[in-house]
Design a protein around this motif. Structure first.
Motif, PDB file in Angstrom:
ATOM      1  N   LEU A 106      -8.291 -14.753  -1.691  1.00 52.63           N
ATOM      2  CA  LEU A 106      -7.799 -13.930  -2.809  1.00 52.63           C
ATOM      3  C   LEU A 106      -8.932 -13.090  -3.394  1.00 52.63           C
ATOM      4  CD1 LEU A 106      -5.202 -13.456  -4.424  1.00 52.63           C
ATOM      5  CD2 LEU A 106      -5.977 -15.185  -6.040  1.00 52.63           C
ATOM      6  N   ILE A 107     -10.104 -13.696  -3.562  1.00 52.63           N
ATOM      7  CA  ILE A 107     -11.244 -12.963  -4.127  1.00 52.63           C
ATOM      8  C   ILE A 107     -11.699 -11.853  -3.190  1.00 52.63           C
ATOM      9  CG2 ILE A 107     -13.676 -13.198  -4.786  1.00 52.63           C
ATOM     10  CD1 ILE A 107     -12.986 -16.050  -5.715  1.00 52.63           C
ATOM     11  N   GLU A 108     -11.796 -12.173  -1.898  1.00 50.21           N
ATOM     12  CA  GLU A 108     -12.320 -11.203  -0.932  1.00 50.21           C
ATOM     13  C   GLU A 108     -11.310 -10.110  -0.570  1.00 50.21           C
ATOM     14  OE1 GLU A 108     -15.358 -10.967   0.429  1.00 50.21           O
ATOM     15  OE2 GLU A 108     -16.047 -12.611  -0.844  1.00 50.21           O
ATOM     16  N   GLY A 109     -10.030 -10.472  -0.521  1.00 58.83           N
ATOM     17  CA  GLY A 109      -9.054  -9.517  -0.007  1.00 58.83           C
ATOM     18  C   GLY A 109      -8.238  -8.787  -1.040  1.00 58.83           C
ATOM     19  N   PHE A 110      -8.228  -9.279  -2.277  1.00 57.76           N
ATOM     20  CA  PHE A 110      -7.345  -8.672  -3.280  1.00 57.76           C
ATOM     21  C   PHE A 110      -7.721  -7.224  -3.568  1.00 57.76           C
ATOM     22  CE2 PHE A 110      -5.853  -7.921  -7.628  1.00 57.76           C
ATOM     23  CZ  PHE A 110      -4.517  -8.219  -7.448  1.00 57.76           C
ATOM     24  N   THR A 111      -9.009  -6.904  -3.503  1.00 53.27           N
ATOM     25  CA  THR A 111      -9.445  -5.535  -3.818  1.00 53.27           C
ATOM     26  C   THR A 111      -8.944  -4.524  -2.790  1.00 53.27           C
ATOM     27  OG1 THR A 111     -11.520  -5.979  -2.655  1.00 53.27           O
ATOM     28  CG2 THR A 111     -11.512  -6.290  -5.048  1.00 53.27           C
ATOM     29  N   SER A 112      -8.614  -4.977  -1.583  1.00 56.74           N
ATOM     30  CA  SER A 112      -8.122  -4.050  -0.543  1.00 56.74           C
ATOM     31  C   SER A 112      -6.605  -3.924  -0.532  1.00 56.74           C
ATOM     32  CB  SER A 112      -8.578  -4.528   0.847  1.00 56.74           C
ATOM     33  OG  SER A 112      -9.988  -4.454   0.954  1.00 56.74           O
ATOM     34  N   LEU A 113      -5.930  -4.700  -1.380  1.00 59.94           N
ATOM     35  CA  LEU A 113      -4.474  -4.605  -1.443  1.00 59.94           C
ATOM     36  C   LEU A 113      -4.082  -3.452  -2.360  1.00 59.94           C
ATOM     37  CD1 LEU A 113      -3.331  -8.343  -1.663  1.00 59.94           C
ATOM     38  CD2 LEU A 113      -3.180  -6.797   0.281  1.00 59.94           C
ATOM     39  N   ASN A 114      -3.688  -2.354  -1.781  1.00 60.34           N
ATOM     40  CA  ASN A 114      -3.228  -1.199  -2.540  1.00 60.34           C
ATOM     41  C   ASN A 114      -2.050  -0.563  -1.796  1.00 60.34           C
ATOM     42  OD1 ASN A 114      -4.427   0.283  -0.411  1.00 60.34           O
ATOM     43  ND2 ASN A 114      -6.413   0.179  -1.471  1.00 60.34           N
ATOM     44  N   PRO A 171      -9.716   5.778  11.845  1.00 61.72           N
ATOM     45  CA  PRO A 171     -10.683   5.642  12.951  1.00 61.72           C
ATOM     46  C   PRO A 171     -11.858   4.749  12.562  1.00 61.72           C
ATOM     47  CG  PRO A 171     -10.034   7.927  12.651  1.00 61.72           C
ATOM     48  CD  PRO A 171      -9.462   7.178  11.489  1.00 61.72           C
ATOM     49  N   PRO A 172     -12.501   4.117  13.529  1.00 66.28           N
ATOM     50  CA  PRO A 172     -13.632   3.217  13.229  1.00 66.28           C
ATOM     51  C   PRO A 172     -14.721   3.920  12.421  1.00 66.28           C
ATOM     52  CG  PRO A 172     -12.985   3.011  15.517  1.00 66.28           C
ATOM     53  CD  PRO A 172     -12.191   4.158  14.965  1.00 66.28           C
ATOM     54  N   GLY A 173     -15.199   3.226  11.377  1.00 66.29           N
ATOM     55  CA  GLY A 173     -16.252   3.761  10.539  1.00 66.29           C
ATOM     56  C   GLY A 173     -15.768   4.591   9.374  1.00 66.29           C
ATOM     57  N   GLU A 174     -14.493   4.967   9.361  1.00 64.71           N
ATOM     58  CA  GLU A 174     -13.942   5.774   8.268  1.00 64.71           C
ATOM     59  C   GLU A 174     -13.269   4.850   7.260  1.00 64.71           C
ATOM     60  OE1 GLU A 174     -10.741   9.433   7.717  1.00 64.71           O
ATOM     61  OE2 GLU A 174     -11.704   9.077   9.652  1.00 64.71           O
ATOM     62  N   LEU A 175     -13.570   5.043   5.973  1.00 64.26           N
ATOM     63  CA  LEU A 175     -13.040   4.174   4.931  1.00 64.26           C
ATOM     64  C   LEU A 175     -11.552   4.434   4.701  1.00 64.26           C
ATOM     65  CD1 LEU A 175     -15.917   4.312   2.259  1.00 64.26           C
ATOM     66  CD2 LEU A 175     -15.474   2.543   3.987  1.00 64.26           C
ATOM     67  N   GLY A 176     -10.872   3.397   4.190  1.00 67.90           N
ATOM     68  CA  GLY A 176      -9.465   3.561   3.826  1.00 67.90           C
ATOM     69  C   GLY A 176      -8.528   3.192   4.960  1.00 67.90           C
ATOM     70  N   GLY A 177      -7.316   3.712   4.869  1.00 67.34           N
ATOM     71  CA  GLY A 177      -6.298   3.359   5.846  1.00 67.34           C
ATOM     72  C   GLY A 177      -5.594   2.070   5.466  1.00 67.34           C
ATOM     73  N   PHE A 197      -2.624   0.342   1.852  1.00 66.05           N
ATOM     74  CA  PHE A 197      -2.686  -0.790   2.781  1.00 66.05           C
ATOM     75  C   PHE A 197      -1.306  -1.072   3.387  1.00 66.05           C
ATOM     76  CE2 PHE A 197      -2.444  -5.260   3.890  1.00 66.05           C
ATOM     77  CZ  PHE A 197      -3.618  -5.470   4.584  1.00 66.05           C
ATOM     78  N   PHE A 198      -0.242  -0.902   2.574  1.00 71.67           N
ATOM     79  CA  PHE A 198       1.107  -1.221   3.041  1.00 71.67           C
ATOM     80  C   PHE A 198       1.830  -0.029   3.661  1.00 71.67           C
ATOM     81  CE2 PHE A 198       0.212  -4.329  -0.287  1.00 71.67           C
ATOM     82  CZ  PHE A 198       0.533  -5.514   0.358  1.00 71.67           C
ATOM     83  N   THR A 199       1.339   1.185   3.414  1.00 69.69           N
ATOM     84  CA  THR A 199       2.109   2.363   3.853  1.00 69.69           C
ATOM     85  C   THR A 199       1.398   3.214   4.908  1.00 69.69           C
ATOM     86  OG1 THR A 199       1.187   3.651   2.016  1.00 69.69           O
ATOM     87  CG2 THR A 199       3.294   2.531   1.630  1.00 69.69           C
ATOM     88  N   LYS A 200       0.099   2.997   5.116  1.00 69.96           N
ATOM     89  CA  LYS A 200      -0.630   3.820   6.080  1.00 69.96           C
ATOM     90  C   LYS A 200      -1.114   2.987   7.259  1.00 69.96           C
ATOM     91  CE  LYS A 200      -2.077   7.409   2.875  1.00 69.96           C
ATOM     92  NZ  LYS A 200      -3.195   8.184   2.301  1.00 69.96           N
TER      93      LYS A 200
END
Length: 277
Positions: free
Chosen positions: A37-45, A55-61, A48-51
């Protein structure tokens, strides 16, 4: 009086031991959930669910293709496993004298003890090689191999808990044996059978190894079962061994989403069977 007080004290002591043992058993799970929860909650946006994957090395997605693929693969696998698993469980429980039971029990035990990666190789030989490529269908078959022995065992166990008086009542009314099983025994054990299906689904949903040889993975959204298909366990593994910190965070988020899907499925099944037990 002193003897009675001593019994009370022993009872409290044993209850304290039980509570302590339960807490120690649940502690690793709670620690894992808390860390994920601590490590992964910040990436839940929303992304994350719609895209899909960047590509490797590019942030987001995001992991939309993996979430959809997981639901499709496990749904198809459950549909494939349910008829065979229920049939095997019914045969083992209701027809103990049948000559197919001994080899069926050996096959069920062997399949249950076989590592998941070998089930993936089995699906690779049966589906991937003849079709000439990876596909979602082969991944679903591999997951169905994981679900089958669990469904058979759980169905056999819950059917044995149904009182024999129910069968005797049906037979006494002149119903054939198969009709008694379908109309009386299975409905009486419905909650347990559904629970067995959930156990099988939960067991298969987190497996990545068999999907590496079958569904393989796909960075694009895919609904065709005859093409390679992505899934959360495979994407989690791929991101976890990558050198990118952003992918590591998304891997933890994938673990949280996978756990959430399993919990949601369990709650829906409990709600569906509530009041019918």
């Amino acid at each position: 009086m002193r003897s009675l007080q001593a019994r009370y004290n022993r009872d409290r002591f044993m209850m304290a031991l039980l509570v302590l043992g339960t807490a120690l058993a649940a502690l690793p799970l709670l620690l894992l959930l808390g860390y994920a929860l601590i490590e992964g909650f910040t990436s839940l946006n929303w992304d994350f669910f719609t895209k899909t994957q960047k590509p490797p090395g590019e942030l987001g997605g995001g992991m939309a293709q993996a979430i959809v693929g997981t639901i499709i693969l496990n749904g198809v696998a459950l549909l494939l496993a349910i008829p065979f698993g229920l049939a095997a469980g019914i045969l083992l429980s209701e027809y103990p004298e049948h000559p197919l039971n001994p080899p069926l029990r050996v096959l069920s035990d062997t399949l249950n003890g076989m590592p998941a990666i070998l089930k993936g190789l089995l699906a690779y030989v049966l589906i991937v090689k003849p079709m000439g490529g990876f596909s979602g269908l082969s991944g679903a078959v591999a997951l169905a191999f994981i679900m089958l022995p669990i469904l058979a065992k759980s169905t056999e166990s819950v059917l044995r808990l149904v009182p024999w008086t129910i069968r005797e009542a049906g037979l006494g009314l002149g119903l054939p044996r198969w009709r008694v099983i379908l109309s009386l025994v299975l409905p009486a054990a419905r909650a347990g059978v559904v629970t067995g299906m959930l156990l099988a689904l939960s067991r298969a949903a987190g497996e990545a190894a068999p999907l590496l040889f079958t569904a393989f993975g796909n960075v694009y959204m895919q609904f065709n079962l005859l093409q390679p298909m992505d899934s959360l366990p495979v994407r989690l593994y791929t991101y976890a061994v990558s050198p990118y910190d952003d992918w590591h965070r998304q891997a933890w988020a994938a673990g949280l989403v996978l756990l959430g899907l399993i919990v949601l499925t369990s709650l829906l099944a409990r709600w569906a069977t509530r009041g019918r037990q």
